[in-house]
Design an enzyme around this catalytic site. Structure first.
Site, PDB file in Angstrom:
ATOM      1  N   ASP A  31      26.613  60.591  50.398  1.00 36.95           N
ATOM      2  CA  ASP A  31      27.644  60.037  51.175  1.00 36.95           C
ATOM      3  C   ASP A  31      27.660  60.519  52.532  1.00 36.95           C
ATOM      4  O   ASP A  31      28.166  59.858  53.493  1.00 36.95           O
ATOM      5  CB  ASP A  31      29.034  60.567  50.356  1.00 36.95           C
ATOM      6  CG  ASP A  31      29.871  59.262  49.539  1.00 36.95           C
ATOM      7  OD1 ASP A  31      29.369  58.414  50.043  1.00 36.95           O
ATOM      8  OD2 ASP A  31      30.454  59.572  48.509  1.00 36.95           O
ATOM      9  N   GLY A  52      40.808  52.112  46.725  1.00 38.00           N
ATOM     10  CA  GLY A  52      41.658  51.681  45.571  1.00 38.00           C
ATOM     11  C   GLY A  52      43.224  51.046  46.558  1.00 38.00           C
ATOM     12  O   GLY A  52      43.532  50.231  46.056  1.00 38.00           O
TER      13      GLY A  52
END
Length: 363
Positions: free
Chosen positions: A123, A297
């Site tokens: 990441d 989300g």
């Protein structure tokens, strides 16, 4: 030479879920998503892996790609997981204690079941393009610490999709808000990361579900006199953030939005204000913003939060179309506004592409 088709299994262990995808050699894809509700999620994650492997029903991938939240100082986007690399990654566990143990657990589980190459995809790698002003910490360099940035696999996916959605404007100044249980924002310029809100660890930046985000160093010094290292880590990673701001009611944004309590409303307001502040700071650094992207989300599924964040941003040229935002459309800006996009993350596709590229070089 024709491209060799491979079956690739990807594993993405986040702070609140486990996602897996099997990219079959025939071009089809199958996805799994296991929600983790246990705060101490190693056991829940192990059970999710058992279910996943049983559900593969004997299918053996050609290679397995793992999302690793922290890659340390390496600029490589992906690396083969041999014992030397695994030892290096184990040493990084204290920098991302919510994620790295689960990442490593996935590798161990796969080693027990498959004799195929395993590859770590980082990441942090996407943010190696940040200039020194965004990388440096205002402490002596001899301490060996710097700002890394996270959520890079999702930012890489969004950057790869923006040209098709925005044309030449994609290479402008774009703020991407990855809002979820873990949350950060990234400033893109020419589709590269030039700044981000998270820094040395995934606990920094804006407030998150149970992570504090940035704190006054004096607060950390005082907390260090009240708690030992283990207790302080527990406080910062598991008992802070929205959970603390709501007086322990919840760290889940959907639950807070549904609540009628004053503490829940306060936590939601606090979160929106911090995102607004981060967007404003990036606008000041860049001399303006050309587009705004919501992902994660919360960013993908909470139109009320997007609306609250964007409401005071009209001075930057952003306004939402009420119906498009409420309907979770891909383009949610009003007529005359600069582009505002809602983009579904797809870290798994990025992992697959990194695995295939690395195998093409090494095999």
């Amino acid at each position: 030479m024709a491209e060799v088709s491979r079956s690739i299994l990807t594993l993405n262990s986040g702070s609140s879920s486990l996602k897996a995808s099997l990219f079959r050699a025939d071009g089809t894809r199958r996805d799994w998503h296991f929600k983790q509700t246990d705060r101490s999620h190693q056991q829940a994650q192990s059970e999710a892996f058992d279910t996943l492997f049983a559900d593969l029903d004997g299918a053996i991938p050609d290679a397995i790609g793992h999302r690793f939240v922290h890659g340390g100082d390496v600029s490589d986007a992906a690396r083969i997981l041999d014992e030397t690399e695994l030892a290096r990654l184990r040493a990084l566990v204290p920098l991302a204690p919510l994620h790295m143990p689960g990442n490593l657990l996935g590798v161990e589980g796969c080693q027990e079941r498959f004799d195929v190459p395993q590859i770590a995809c980082f990441d942090t790698a996407f943010h190696h393009t940040m200039p020194a002003a965004a990388r440096r910490l205002p402490i002596p360099q001899s301490e060996g610490m710097r700002r890394y940035g996270f959520h890079g696999l999702n930012y890489a996916y969004i950057a790869s999709r923006l040209p098709a959605l925005l044309g030449d404007a994609a290479r402008g100044r774009i703020v991407v808000a990855h809002l979820g249980s873990g949350a950060s924002l990234c400033l893109l310029d020419n589709l590269q990361s030039v700044d981000t809100t998270m820094g040395y660890t995934p606990a920094g930046g804006i407030v998150m579900a149970s992570r504090s985000g940035d704190l006054d160093p004096g607060v950390m010094l005082e907390l260090g006199t009240r708690h030992d290292h283990a207790a302080l880590s527990e406080l910062i990673y598991y008992r802070s953030g929205l959970l603390a701001l709501s007086d322990g009611e919840s760290g889940d944004m959907a639950a807070l939005m549904a609540s009628q309590s004053e503490a829940a409303h306060f936590a939601v307001d606090y979160f929106c204000h911090q995102v607004q502040a981060a967007i404003g700071a990036f606008a000041a650094k860049a001399g303006g913003i050309d587009a705004l992207v919501f992902s994660g989300g919360i960013g993908e599924h909470a139109p009320k939060i997007r609306a609250r964040i964007c409401e005071p941003l009209r001075f930057l040229g952003f306004a939402l179309d009420v119906d498009a935002n409420r309907g979770n459309h891909d383009l949610i800006h009003a007529e005359g506004s600069k582009p505002v996009l809602r983009m579904t993350g797809n870290e798994e596709t990025v992992i697959r592409e990194l695995v295939v590229s690395l195998l093409d070089v090494t095999v």
